[in-house]
Design an enzyme around this catalytic site. Sequence first.
Site, PDB file in Angstrom:
ATOM      1  N   ASP A 107       3.512   7.934  -5.421  1.00 11.18           N
ATOM      2  CA  ASP A 107       4.550   6.891  -4.920  1.00 11.18           C
ATOM      3  C   ASP A 107       3.160   5.600  -4.636  1.00 11.18           C
ATOM      4  OD1 ASP A 107       6.690   8.218  -4.259  1.00 11.18           O
ATOM      5  OD2 ASP A 107       6.461   8.502  -2.221  1.00 11.18           O
ATOM      6  N   GLU A 126       6.513   9.128 -11.603  1.00 11.10           N
ATOM      7  CA  GLU A 126       6.280  10.175 -12.499  1.00 11.10           C
ATOM      8  C   GLU A 126       5.017   9.788 -13.232  1.00 11.10           C
ATOM      9  OE1 GLU A 126       7.736  12.925 -12.556  1.00 11.10           O
ATOM     10  OE2 GLU A 126       9.095  12.317 -11.176  1.00 11.10           O
TER      11      GLU A 126
HETATM   12 ZN   LIG Z   1       6.765  13.278  -7.715  1.00 14.65          ZN
END
Ligand SMILES: [Zn+2]
Length: 415
Positions: free
Chosen positions: A360, A279
Amino acid sequence: MNTFALLFVGLLLAGMAAKLVLMRRQVRHVQAHRDTVPAAFAASIPLTSHQRAADYTAARAGLSARQTMASALFLLVMTLGGGLQAVHDAWAALLAPGSLGHGVALLASLAVLGWLLELPFVLSRTFVIEKRFGFNRMTPRLFVTDTVREGVLAAVIGLPLLAILLWITSSMGELWWLWVWAFWLGFNLMVMLVWPTFIAPLFNKFTPLADAALKTRVEALLARCGFQSKGLFVMDGSRRSAHGNAYFTGFGASKRIVFFDTLLDKLNADEVEAVLAHELGHFRHRHIFKRLAVLAPASLGMLAVLGWLMQQPWFFSGLGMTATDIATALALFMLILPVFTFPLAPFFSHWSRVHEYEADAYAASQTRATDLVAALVKLYRDNASTLTPDPLYSRFFDSHPPAALRVARLQTLQH
Ligand SMILES: [Zn+2]
């Protein structure tokens, strides 16, 4: 029917057909791969979970297909079928057409009709499908309370908002669309500011994160990433659903991090940290800002198009209207816009998947990639997300990369 009506009906039917074909492909693909867990997940996801995900995906797609057809029918009835004109005439008995009151009544009626159209689908999604797969925690009583609260909120905020928008449009002269745009941007920023502290607590309980060990780790991660937050909260997502999530909300003074209680129940501290780092990756790469930087000028462009359409008699007559006032133009525009923007869906989905990969990669640079993989596998399993989406369907609709590609990419980032 004029040329515009033909274009509208043609695009509407083509869009509906494309959606139905893609959903059918998705169901077939998922069912064809129902009996084998993909090799990358064979050790971590049991066959029964994989089959449950296939059935869940198929059930949801079936309902979406019915909803797609109902929406298309509604659109035809409201426009060429004369539905919107009928609503317009009904209110004309009470309020003068073209007046602010009539305009607000027309647009609010359209919102209520749209809500009524969605209602049976929301009910079967929540109380049939989600229930059958063990995700639903919503009681009929909570559903009614939620609906009443949402209705009151929509009336208290929405009705004055519509009145202001109509007033600006009718009294700001040639450049009204610029004023509407500026007002709309300001309104959205204000909502982002007040949502976490004033609106979200009407529906959920937010408690400061109590787990001291987890809190220390999360704060260390935030410090490492240079992120200043006004608080870590746990939300009682389990009141409504067993699906888990984590998100950031607000900006400036109202910025906070929210974990669903359902997420904290499933993941260990390493995994929670990895999910949060993902996030933070969105934040670090300024994804929200980038999205706004594209959507804000695009909405200005669309308002300019609306300003032009309002002057064209064929726009109204082509869509089954004899009325040509501002509220009617706005109502028609909101009804038909999705038909014309649908072809852009794959581009936005692609852009979103690029952002997911970037987030990521950031998570893998701040925490261990293996922890994020472990967290994702648990979430795919517990949320019954399919591991084998149809590639074409996925390319068109999925905001997140397919599980196998995402995990494979993370495994190359291990360090
Ligand atoms: Zn995401």
